[in-house]
Design an enzyme around this catalytic site. Structure first.
Site, short mmCIF file in Angstrom:
data_model
loop_
_atom_site.label_atom_id
_atom_site.label_comp_id
_atom_site.label_asym_id
_atom_site.label_seq_id
_atom_site.Cartn_x
_atom_site.Cartn_y
_atom_site.Cartn_z
N ASP A 199 0.84 -1.19 0.00
CA ASP A 199 0.00 0.00 0.00
C ASP A 199 0.88 1.24 0.00
OD1 ASP A 199 -2.17 -1.68 0.23
OD2 ASP A 199 -2.39 -1.40 2.39
N LYS A 200 0.39 2.31 -0.60
CA LYS A 200 1.14 3.56 -0.66
C LYS A 200 1.66 4.00 0.71
CE LYS A 200 0.73 8.43 -2.01
NZ LYS A 200 -0.16 9.47 -2.56
#
Length: 255
Positions: A62-63
């Site tokens: 995930d970012k």
């Protein structure tokens, strides 16, 4: 936009003819996405430029998650590694800072509904039933913080080592929220009051979740291999401020 400090923490952890592993800083996308059209730098592009050759993503983080990200350097290696991720035959380890005091260890066995990506999964046929999801955790340390929040004068936090055995989208974040121990800094599944407390206290607008190791079968030699990733400086500094810099995780050299 990424700051130079954040980009400086992108480093090669392992590199041979077939694979490369990097430390991805928090807030860096793995690849271009319509979700963040304003972003101009991505882990795929930066790694390619760093080693001077094409890279093939075999998984993603995930970012907001920092830590170990693995790429293949050819299509055959990508296929081999992709099968390991699909079959859940490799071992992933994460560290997370969560709200509250957790049990010494535990297993979260809770199926999760498929979470569709608004852009990437637009035309994908999604499962109609919940998917099996399993996460094991061990508590590495616990701390109290003398800051008023709500009706409490002290706040409790735990540092967890997590080993997800399946790879559902946002699995760790959803599982920990499901047992009332959300990850600090999680704007989607966390506690906004504790998130704001940490943002004001520490000044780091980040998710306190990091991918710290990956054990798998090398796609060419077929030998077992384990790669470890250090923690980002802001993560380490927050743990130290909570007096959680104990020997149990000192082997994670910070960036």
């Amino acid at each position: 936009m990424q700051t130079q400090c954040q980009l400086d923490s992108l480093k090669v952890l392992y590199h041979d003819e077939h694979i490369v592993a990097i430390h991805k800083p928090a807030a860096l996308l793995v690849h271009r996405s319509p979700i963040d059209k304003h972003e101009t730098q991505f882990a795929v592009q930066l790694t390619r430029d760093l080693i001077g050759q094409e890279v093939f993503p075999v998984h993603r983080l995930d970012k907001p998650t920092s830590g170990l990200l693995l790429f293949a350097l050819n299509k055959e290696s990508a296929r081999h590694l992709g099968e390991q991720f699909t079959q859940h035959s490799l071992q992933k380890t994460y560290l997370a800072l969560v709200r509250g005091w957790t049990a010494a260890q535990g297993e979260i066995d809770k199926a999760l509904m498929y979470k569709k990506d608004k852009y990437g999964d637009r035309d994908k046929q999604e499962p109609t039933t919940a998917q099996e999801a399993f996460t094991a955790y061990q508590t590495l340390g616990q701390s109290t913080l003398d800051k008023h929040l709500g009706k409490f004068e002290q706040q409790r936090y735990s540092l967890l080592e997590l080993r997800p055995k399946t790879g559902r989208k946002h699995q760790i974040r959803r599982h920990l929220n499901g047992i009332s121990h959300p990850i600090i800094g999680d704007v989607s599944y966390g506690d906004r009051n504790h998130n704001h407390l940490f943002n004001d206290w520490r000044g780091y607008h980040r998710l306190y979740l990091a991918a710290t190791s990956l054990a798998f079968t090398h796609p060419h030699t077929e030998q077992p291999i384990r790669i470890q990733a250090p923690l980002q400086n802001d993560f380490v500094a927050t743990l130290q401020a909570l007096n959680l810099d104990c020997a149990m995780f000192n082997h994670f050299q910070n960036l």
